[in-house]
Structure formats: C-alpha cells, structure tokens
Enzyme design. Structure first.
Site, PDB file in Angstrom:
ATOM      1  CB  THR A 189      30.501  35.550  34.759  1.00 39.60           C
ATOM      2  OG1 THR A 189      30.890  34.178  34.773  1.00 39.60           O
ATOM      3  CG2 THR A 189      31.386  36.328  35.717  1.00 39.60           C
ATOM      4  CG  ASN A 190      28.363  31.335  37.240  1.00 36.33           C
ATOM      5  OD1 ASN A 190      29.350  30.651  37.488  1.00 36.33           O
ATOM      6  ND2 ASN A 190      27.664  31.194  36.121  1.00 36.33           N
ATOM      7  CE  LYS A 191      30.915  33.141  45.314  1.00 38.44           C
ATOM      8  NZ  LYS A 191      30.201  33.337  46.607  1.00 38.44           N
TER       9      LYS A 191
END
Ligand code: CTP
Length: 403
Positions: A210-212
């Site tokens: 995933t990402n931030k």
C-alpha cells in the site's frame, strides 16, 4: 470559511433526556462558526437550563418566559426569520405531533410555524413511541412537507429498551445539519464521484502493498462537494476516517476494485475527482496461504495495476463531463503534472509536492498548484486540506458551467 460561518441556526430543544446532548451540539455548532439561537420548551427546562446553552453559545437562550415578555410580539417571528435552519433536536413525539398539525402552544412551536427556512428534526423517544402509528403518520406528514429527519438511531434507550428511537450523536448531527445547509448549492442535482485513500494490493491473506495516503484530501473534497449541494459518491480505499454525512460510500480495496467502481459510478456523472493514491504495481500472484518465515524470504514479482484515469479516458460513452486528477510528485512538480494532465485527458490537475513536510500525505495541510486544460495555472498558498477542497470544488463548478 466553512459552510457554518455566520449561519444562523435556531436550535429548538424539547423535553427528552437527550436534551443534555443538545448542549454539546450547540457548542460544536458555535465552534464551527455558526450563530446559535436556542429555544427551550418548558419540558426541556426540566432537564437542562437556558444558562447551559448561553454558556456555550455566548447568546441568550429563550424560554416560554420570553414569550410573555416585552418583545413577545416579534420574538418568535424574529427568531424564525433570522434563521438559515431550524433544528428541533432532540424532538419528542409530542413536539413532532404539534409540528405536523400546526399547533403553536409554546415558543418552539410558534417559532417553527413562523419560520420560512428549512427544518431538521432529530427525534428522541422510546422505541414504542417512535413506532406508534400516530408518530409514524406525523413523521410521514412532515417528510411530505420537505422536513429533513436525522435519525433516530437504533440502540439502547435511557429506559433500558433497545430499538429505534435514540437521538443521533451530536458529532453526526453536525454532519446532517451541514448537509441541509448545503442543499440548493451550485452543485445541486449533480452527481460527483470522488475517490480517496491508498489502495491495498494483497501479497497473501495478511499482507498488502500500500502507500502512505491517509484519505484526508479526498474526504475533504467529498465534504466540499456536499457543502455545494452535490450528490456525492465516495469510492474509498481503506482509511481511518468517518465518511461525511450524505456521501454514499463505495468501499474498495485494490486498484482493480477501484477501477470497476469508478467506471460504474462515473458513467453519466457530472464530475470525477481522482484524489485516491492508486497502486501502480501489484504482486503478480497472491498466495492463498500466509507466507511462512520458515520457507525463506519470498521473491515478489510485480505487474502493472490498472490506471483508473486511463480507463475513464477510454470510456466509450457517458464519460463524466469534468475529470479532475491529482499529481503526487517529489520533483519537477509542474512539468510532471502538465504531462499527466495531457496524457490522462484531464480538465484540471492539482499538483502537490509530496517532499514538503507540510504538504501531501498524512498531514492536515496541503500546498497545491492547479493546472487547467486551457493552460491556466493557479498556485495556492499553504492551506488546510478542507480549504484546498473548497477551492477545487469551486473551480470544478466553474468548469461545469463552461463545459
Ligand atoms: N491514478 C490512477 N490509477 C493509477 C495511478 C494513479 O487513476 N493506477 C490517478 C491518481 O488518482 C491521480 C493521477 O492518476 O489522480 C496521478 O497519479 P500519480 O500517482 O501522481 O501518477 P501516476 O499516474 O501513478 O504516475 P507516476 O507514479 O509515474 O508519477
């Protein structure tokens, strides 16, 4: 400026134990910038005092004693006329019945008859009382007159009974009030699809890539679109946020799911705002079972995830009239954003420099530049994500008027 700024809310408190929660609501509305005039019925005064409300609103709270005072002949008219919204919260079965039948026997019901602004009712009563055919008919009558009902919720009552009749919690009620204040805005009747959050690409049943992204900018855009009266669909990857009241949430997890949801929802919509951080790469294979340590470090082969905006560009028909994208860049911000504006055939792109500590992911502020398809550019100063969202929705409305 929020939608609450300088709005006059006439908060009518009636005789329910939930009246103490109305003080919290009055406080929240005041903190949000609204001017809150409170009227208590005689029964409400048995639970809470005018002083409670005066202390949180900084304004006089009215009771039936004022009805018979010097300014009586204008008070009810004045309070009703000044209001942008009349909120009866909590509303008892008795007050709902009086409002349905035009009975005006206390300052609340007189003011309600005199008011010409929209009305919101948040019922609070025992389950049997709410479900009684008499109350149901009264609710039906009021709905038919355009009155907006917030709740009641299901849950435990003060009596110990469980069912439908609970007063909606003040934080959520604030969202309902916000929604009604937005009705009739410049996006009224227009479907706006907003995406938010960071997609998750599964590696195995417990792990994801995933990402931030926190989802905050996308959620703020959904809220701003609701404030402008839009019909909002929020296609959201997992976040820790509570969706704004009035938005229809379509929860998704992967880039593929987001693509399917966006294509389905944005067909025929007025606008699409792609604020989500969609995965560009995903694991080629998702293991059916949890990858175990004892098997050693697994190699992770990646493949391209679908590009949602390119899929929208490829729609054969019913493409949304205005498409807005975001560009998250750590270098060559404007050049990269301009290239994305063109390659994804966008009407507007909001470029943000994610390397700045006060902008981009996981903070409450953002600094964006807006690039329009006609070559216009606009650099916005550091703003809260809510303010950025207001500007984007304002520019989007302008594009819809022109297109
Ligand atoms: N986007 C998309 N589908 C993807 C990736 C991004 O629809 N798989 C959308 C984003 O929601 C955003 C815009 O495309 O509105 C630009 O996203 P960004 O991450 O800045 O750019 P990418 O297209 O992913 O290109 P790169 O990662 O090379 O910068």
């Amino acid at each position: 400026m929020s939608i609450f700024t300088s709005k006059h809310i006439l908060l009518c408190v009636t005789g329910s134990i939930a009246a103490y929660k109305a003080a919290d609501l009055a406080s929240k509305l005041t903190q949000a910038g609204a001017l809150v005039d409170v009227i208590l019925t005689p029964a409400a005064e048995k639970f809470v005092t005018p002083l409670t409300f005066q202390s949180v609103t900084g304004r006089k709270a009215f009771t039936d004693a004022d009805l018979w005072g010097g300014e009586a002949h204008v008070l009810h008219v004045g309070l009703g006329q000044a209001a942008d919204l009349l909120a009866v919260a909590p509303a008892t079965a008795s007050t709902i019945a009086k409002l349905a039948h035009g009975i005006a026997d206390n300052l609340v019901t007189i003011a309600a008859l005199a008011a010409r602004c929209p009305t919101l009712i948040a019922p609070a009563m025992d389950v049997g009382m709410f479900e009684h055919p008499a109350t149901q008919e009264n609710v039906h009558t009021l709905c038919g007159r355009g009155v907006y009902f917030a709740g009641p919720d299901e849950g435990r009552m003060a009596s110990g009974l469980v069912g439908r009749g609970r007063f909606v919690e003040p934080a959520e009620l604030l969202g309902h009030i916000r929604l009604t204040l937005g009705f009739g805005g410049k996006l009224a009747g227009k479907k706006i699809v907003v995406t938010a959050g960071g997609t998750q690409e599964p590696l195995d049943p417990v792990r994801v890539l995933t990402n931030k992204s926190s989802g905050r900018q996308g959620y703020a855009i959904a809220q701003a679109a609701l404030d402008a009266g839009g019909t909002v669909v929020l296609v959201a990857a997992p976040t820790a946020l509570i969706p704004p009241v009035g938005a229809r949430l379509v929860p998704v997890r992967t880039a593929e799911e987001m693509k399917e949801a966006v294509l389905a929802e944005s067909a025929g919509a007025e606008a699409l705002v792609m604020a989500a951080a969609v995965a560009d790469f995903r694991p080629k294979k998702t293991a059916a079972d949890k990858l175990k340590k004892r098997a050693g470090i697994p190699p992770v082969d990646l493949e391209a995830a679908p590009d949602v905006l390119l899929s929208v560009k490829g729609m054969k028909s019913n493409r949304p009239r205005v498409v807005v994208g975001f560009a998250a860049e750590s270098r060559d911000l404007l050049e990269n954003a301009a290239a994305k504006l063109k390659s994804k055939t966008l009407d507007l792109i909001a470029a943000n420099d994610i390397s700045a500590p006060d902008a981009g992911f996981s903070v409450d502020t953002n600094r964006v530049s807006l690039l329009f398809a006609n070559g216009d550019r606009e650099s916005l100063p550091l703003m809260s994500k809510a303010e950025v969202a207001e500007v984007i929705i304002d520019r989007l409305s302008g594009l819809l008027e022109k297109n």
